[in-house]
Scaffold this motif. Structure first.
Motif, PDB file in Angstrom:
ATOM      1  N   LEU A  68      15.020 -16.364 -29.556  1.00  0.00           N
ATOM      2  CA  LEU A  68      15.596 -15.827 -28.321  1.00  0.00           C
ATOM      3  C   LEU A  68      14.514 -15.310 -27.374  1.00  0.00           C
ATOM      4  N   LEU A  69      13.465 -14.715 -27.950  1.00  0.00           N
ATOM      5  CA  LEU A  69      12.364 -14.230 -27.109  1.00  0.00           C
ATOM      6  C   LEU A  69      11.611 -15.372 -26.440  1.00  0.00           C
ATOM      7  N   LEU A  70      11.682 -16.545 -27.023  1.00  0.00           N
ATOM      8  CA  LEU A  70      11.042 -17.718 -26.425  1.00  0.00           C
ATOM      9  C   LEU A  70      11.944 -18.422 -25.420  1.00  0.00           C
ATOM     10  N   VAL A  71      13.253 -18.372 -25.631  1.00  0.00           N
ATOM     11  CA  VAL A  71      14.181 -19.165 -24.824  1.00  0.00           C
ATOM     12  C   VAL A  71      14.782 -18.375 -23.657  1.00  0.00           C
ATOM     13  N   LEU A  72      15.174 -17.125 -23.904  1.00  0.00           N
ATOM     14  CA  LEU A  72      15.913 -16.372 -22.886  1.00  0.00           C
ATOM     15  C   LEU A  72      15.077 -15.942 -21.669  1.00  0.00           C
ATOM     16  N   PRO A  73      13.795 -15.533 -21.821  1.00  0.00           N
ATOM     17  CA  PRO A  73      13.039 -15.084 -20.646  1.00  0.00           C
ATOM     18  C   PRO A  73      12.970 -16.096 -19.502  1.00  0.00           C
ATOM     19  N   PRO A  74      12.621 -17.374 -19.742  1.00  0.00           N
ATOM     20  CA  PRO A  74      12.592 -18.300 -18.602  1.00  0.00           C
ATOM     21  C   PRO A  74      13.963 -18.510 -17.975  1.00  0.00           C
TER      22      PRO A  74
ATOM     23  N   ILE B 190       4.007 -15.061 -31.181  1.00  0.00           N
ATOM     24  CA  ILE B 190       3.181 -14.397 -32.197  1.00  0.00           C
ATOM     25  C   ILE B 190       4.011 -14.099 -33.439  1.00  0.00           C
ATOM     26  N   GLU B 191       5.231 -13.597 -33.231  1.00  0.00           N
ATOM     27  CA  GLU B 191       6.088 -13.299 -34.378  1.00  0.00           C
ATOM     28  C   GLU B 191       6.447 -14.573 -35.140  1.00  0.00           C
ATOM     29  N   LEU B 192       6.719 -15.641 -34.396  1.00  0.00           N
ATOM     30  CA  LEU B 192       7.091 -16.904 -35.026  1.00  0.00           C
ATOM     31  C   LEU B 192       5.924 -17.467 -35.832  1.00  0.00           C
TER      32      LEU B 192
ATOM     33  N   ARG C 122       9.752 -18.212 -40.027  1.00  0.00           N
ATOM     34  CA  ARG C 122      10.851 -17.568 -40.744  1.00  0.00           C
ATOM     35  C   ARG C 122      11.338 -16.297 -40.063  1.00  0.00           C
ATOM     36  N   SER C 123      10.858 -16.029 -38.830  1.00  0.00           N
ATOM     37  CA  SER C 123      11.247 -14.786 -38.164  1.00  0.00           C
ATOM     38  C   SER C 123      12.652 -14.830 -37.605  1.00  0.00           C
ATOM     39  N   GLY C 124      13.290 -15.996 -37.612  1.00  0.00           N
ATOM     40  CA  GLY C 124      14.698 -16.074 -37.294  1.00  0.00           C
ATOM     41  C   GLY C 124      15.052 -16.083 -35.837  1.00  0.00           C
ATOM     42  N   LEU C 125      16.300 -15.677 -35.583  1.00  0.00           N
ATOM     43  CA  LEU C 125      16.897 -15.785 -34.258  1.00  0.00           C
ATOM     44  C   LEU C 125      16.150 -14.960 -33.223  1.00  0.00           C
ATOM     45  N   ARG C 126      15.646 -13.796 -33.608  1.00  0.00           N
ATOM     46  CA  ARG C 126      14.967 -12.906 -32.661  1.00  0.00           C
ATOM     47  C   ARG C 126      13.820 -13.616 -31.942  1.00  0.00           C
ATOM     48  N   SER C 127      12.930 -14.228 -32.688  1.00  0.00           N
ATOM     49  CA  SER C 127      11.772 -14.885 -32.085  1.00  0.00           C
ATOM     50  C   SER C 127      12.191 -16.059 -31.208  1.00  0.00           C
TER      51      SER C 127
END
Length: 342
Positions: free
Chosen positions: A68-74, A53-55, A61-66
């Motif tokens: 990481l939220l997509l990649v790290l959980p799985p 949603i943020e992305l 343009r939401s950057g590294l945060r978004s």
């Protein structure tokens, strides 16, 4: 894991409104959750939902945060002692290609409208009304979470608690200001009383739970049955067949049975053929229903659930005898296994 889920929804909903570095607390939370229960997949998907949603809202343009939220959980969900490949296979079976027909396992059935699901649909109707009236106070993440958990609750009965807890966290946001505006100061004082009362009640529950001895928790599991199984399975090559309600209980009391006790109640880890054999065993007798217990010298029956003829069928075997029996459970020692255990 229910407290973890509530904390996760609260954290993600807060981060959807005011992004901070606190959002990364979700990663250690997922690492703990993944080693407790398979519902960690739901937690990972909700976290990825916030990232997506943020992305989308920032148009990339939401950057590294978004990212990481997509990649790290799985990746966090795959961090278990079973290894990433075996854990990924488990989630694939659980979510994509379960070996069981959903109509055969009660908690995986669809939440068809009926008396059993009346409270769920009443909550859903109330939630829809509250969301409509207070939609301006809800974020896109709030709405997506409610829709996502509602869909999961409709698809499977076991999804209802996740939707209910999401409602408890998110719906008060939609109605909170309206309630506070009607009575000045009183809600804050009332909230304090309710909080203290809830904390006191929780403390009493914990004290009472800790004060009870072990036997109270095992009222429905007779220890004499455990003793009979333990005596019959002293030989290291003796195999024990116990169905879903009793297998973990026996393993808890007799850890030496590890590796020679059937069966595991996590139906999603079986292949389809094995699950179908379980269904045949638990249902009406068919020609090969008994083959599931082949190779097991000790058989533990749920006398109050299995077809009553099962006990007689096993006792009719040459040399078979009942070691323990009551209205709840029956333990049978067989003379020799019919064949090698599956």
């Amino acid at each position: 894991v229910l407290p973890l889920y509530t904390a996760l929804v609260w954290l993600l909903a807060s981060e959807a409104r005011h992004p901070t570095r606190r959002v990364y607390l979700v990663i250690p939370l997922l690492l703990i959750w993944a080693n407790l229960h398979g519902s960690a997949a739901l937690a990972a998907m909700l976290t990825m939902l916030l990232g997506a949603i943020e992305l989308a809202r920032s148009r990339g343009r939401s950057g590294l945060r978004s990212v990481l939220l997509l990649v790290l959980p799985p990746l966090a969900v795959l961090a278990t002692p079973y290894g990433p490949m075996e854990t990924a296979r488990y989630y694939l079976l659980l979510l994509v290609d379960p070996p069981f027909g959903r109509e055969l396992v009660t908690e995986w059935r669809r939440s068809e409208p009926g008396w059993d699901t009346l409270a769920f649909y009443a909550l859903a109707a109330l939630a829809a009304l509250v969301v409509y009236l207070g939609r301006r106070r809800l974020t896109g993440f709030d709405l997506a979470t409610l829709a996502f958990t509602f869909a999961g609750a409709v698809l499977a009965i076991r999804g209802i608690p996740w939707f209910a807890l999401a409602c408890l966290v998110l719906l008060p946001v939609a109605i909170g200001r309206s309630l506070e505006g009607r009575v000045a100061r009183t809600p804050r004082r009332l909230d304090g009383y309710l909080s203290y009362a809830a904390a006191a009640f929780l403390a009493i529950v914990v004290v009472v739970a800790l004060a009870r001895n072990d036997s109270w928790y095992e009222t429905n599991w007779p220890l004499r049955a455990v003793a009979s199984v333990e005596n019959a399975a002293r030989a290291p090559d003796t195999r024990v067949f116990a169905t879903s309600r009793d297998a973990d209980w026996l393993l808890f009391h007799i850890p030496e049975l590890r590796g020679r006790l059937a069966y595991d109640v996590r139906f999603e880890i079986y292949d389809r053929e094995t699950f179908e054999r379980i269904v045949r065993f638990r249902g009406e007798q068919r020609e090969d229903w008994k083959s599931l217990a082949d190779g097991y010298e000790v058989v533990v029956f749920e006398t109050d659930q299995e077809p009553s003829s099962h006990v007689e069928d096993f006792l009719d075997e040459p040399g078979a005898r009942a070691l323990y029996g009551d209205e709840r459970i029956t333990v049978i020692r067989r003379a020799a296994p019919a064949s090698a255990a599956p």
